[in-house]
Design a protein around this motif. Structure first.
Motif, PDB file in Angstrom:
ATOM      1  N   GLN A  69     -11.618  22.006  30.823  1.00 29.02           N
ATOM      2  CA  GLN A  69     -10.504  21.492  31.605  1.00 29.02           C
ATOM      3  C   GLN A  69     -10.332  19.991  31.350  1.00 29.02           C
ATOM      4  O   GLN A  69     -11.244  19.305  30.879  1.00 29.02           O
ATOM      5  N   ALA A  70      -9.146  19.507  31.673  1.00 28.93           N
ATOM      6  CA  ALA A  70      -8.853  18.083  31.487  1.00 28.93           C
ATOM      7  C   ALA A  70      -7.852  17.648  32.543  1.00 28.93           C
ATOM      8  O   ALA A  70      -7.033  18.442  33.014  1.00 28.93           O
ATOM      9  N   SER A  71      -7.909  16.377  32.911  1.00 23.79           N
ATOM     10  CA  SER A  71      -6.901  15.832  33.811  1.00 23.79           C
ATOM     11  C   SER A  71      -6.355  14.539  33.222  1.00 23.79           C
ATOM     12  O   SER A  71      -7.076  13.793  32.559  1.00 23.79           O
ATOM     13  N   LEU A  72      -5.064  14.324  33.464  1.00 26.71           N
ATOM     14  CA  LEU A  72      -4.385  13.105  33.056  1.00 26.71           C
ATOM     15  C   LEU A  72      -3.900  12.407  34.312  1.00 26.71           C
ATOM     16  O   LEU A  72      -3.193  13.006  35.119  1.00 26.71           O
ATOM     17  N   GLU A  73      -4.261  11.145  34.469  1.00 29.85           N
ATOM     18  CA  GLU A  73      -3.854  10.404  35.661  1.00 29.85           C
ATOM     19  C   GLU A  73      -3.204   9.089  35.269  1.00 29.85           C
ATOM     20  O   GLU A  73      -3.776   8.300  34.506  1.00 29.85           O
TER      21      GLU A  73
END
Length: 393
Positions: A180-184
């Motif tokens: 999984q990955a998150s972009l903020e």
């Protein structure tokens, strides 16, 4: 199928060319619908405006070009995870950076000021080159940048990136060990959830961000070529908002088991979504009758003189049936903005959330991926002294 024009606006699209592009899309059915739509439209919906840029020479075009995005508006672009390879022997290759679709091979040529890619003839100035950015088309241009192969060891890159948080001036990138990955956004703090992978292209390593908080199959979000990585810093070549450049990311921390990969708010499933593309018509035919009956049943008129005009309610239902991007606007009888009594607007929002957004009949399946699509809903209510007199599209 053939289309012919005269003068500088001449272009030809024959059956072979159409089948060529179509076969590529069929084989890449796992791509999101909007990316395929943008790529298709950018190839065939071309605007013949006069530009000062000159058609690139054959020597300038030879090489490999990696997709950046397709520009749909001044502030809206969709990721373009493809490459075009133009060989000196006139061979033309079109494929996906991650190899998710079979590479297509044909020929290319330059005839005077026109460029032919496969069987598609681009009129003069429809293909331009500036600062190693190749633009194909002028209305909804596809943008590519010249690919320079940078040899890196994939195991080393993976070891450095996996399970860590990296930050540039504008973006915080969290790469979880489970994929999984998150972009903020570092300014707005808006965070979206996706999946990540490394893919080998040539000798180079690309970092791909795709999918959404629910699955991997909803298109691409970002594409970076890793140019250098160490335990404290990563250099990634990608779009920085102005051009393609090497963006420095600094190491922030290692991710812990307690860190979660969740969006900060409502997130559409499609990474290239605009409400005008997927608006569901609720005020036609049988559906219109059902909507009228629904509000007749649940809406309690607020009898108050002067509460007249229009109220427009807009919202999005994503592929999982979640509701967000809710917007409500009021207008008086002269169509000037105004606020209505909260007892009116709260009722309209509640009915939309609890009855319309949950209606399974509005959910649409993308035939290419067998996944539900994001759907935009828009309803306008004409009011007279607090009573609904008409429901408009």
């Amino acid at each position: 199928m053939k289309y012919r024009g005269k003068g500088n606006g001449q272009w030809i699209m024959n059956t072979a060319g159409s089948k060529f592009i179509k076969s590529f899309f069929v084989k890449s059915f796992q791509l999101d619908r909007c990316w395929r739509c943008s790529f298709h439209c950018a190839l065939f919906i071309l605007h013949y405006s006069l530009l000062f840029a000159q058609t690139p020479t054959r020597e300038q075009l030879v090489g490999t070009w990696v997709g950046v995005h397709t520009e749909w508006d001044l502030d809206f672009a969709c990721a373009l995870p493809v490459y075009i390879q133009l060989d000196a022997d006139s061979t033309y290759h079109l494929g996906m950076i991650d190899g998710s679709a079979t590479r297509q091979t044909s020929t290319w040529a330059i005839h005077g000021e026109s460029v032919r890619l496969d069987t598609i003839h681009y009129a003069p100035k429809l293909i331009t080159l500036k600062n190693d950015l190749l633009r194909i088309g002028t209305n909804y241009p596809m943008v590519f940048h010249r690919f320079n192969d940078i040899s890196l060891d994939s195991a080393t890159v993976y070891h450095q990136l996996n399970g860590r948080v990296w930050q540039s001036d504008s973006l915080t990138l969290s790469l979880f060990a489970n994929g999984q990955a998150s972009l903020e956004n570092t300014v707005t703090k808006q965070r979206t959830a996706h999946f990540w992978q490394l893919t080998l292209f040539g000798k180079s390593i690309f970092l791909l961000i795709r999918g959404n908080q629910h699955n991997r199959g909803s298109g691409y979000k970002a594409l970076w070529q890793i140019s250098n990585v160490s335990s404290k810093q990563m250099q990634a070549i990608g779009w920085n908002g102005c051009t393609v450049a090497a963006e420095p990311f600094r190491f922030v921390k290692n991710l812990s088991p307690s860190d979660s990969c969740r969006p900060s708010g409502f997130q559409t499933c499609d990474n290239c979504f605009r409400q005008i593309w997927a608006e569901y018509p609720l005020t036609r035919g049988q559906k219109r009758y059902d909507i009228v009956q629904l509000f007749a049943k649940y809406y309690q008129s607020v009898s108050q003189t002067g509460e007249s005009g229009l109220v427009r309610v807009q919202f999005v239902v994503n592929c999982e049936g979640e509701t967000g991007l809710i917007d409500i606007n009021g207008f008086d009888e002269d169509y000037c903005p105004r606020q209505f009594n909260a007892r009116i607007t709260s009722q309209l929002l509640t009915i939309c959330r609890e009855h319309i957004a949950t209606d399974q009949s509005i959910r649409q399946v993308d035939t290419a991926s067998d996944l539900f699509r994001d759907v935009s809903i828009s309803l306008a209510f004409r009011l007279k002294d607090g009573r609904i007199t008409e429901i408009l599209p």
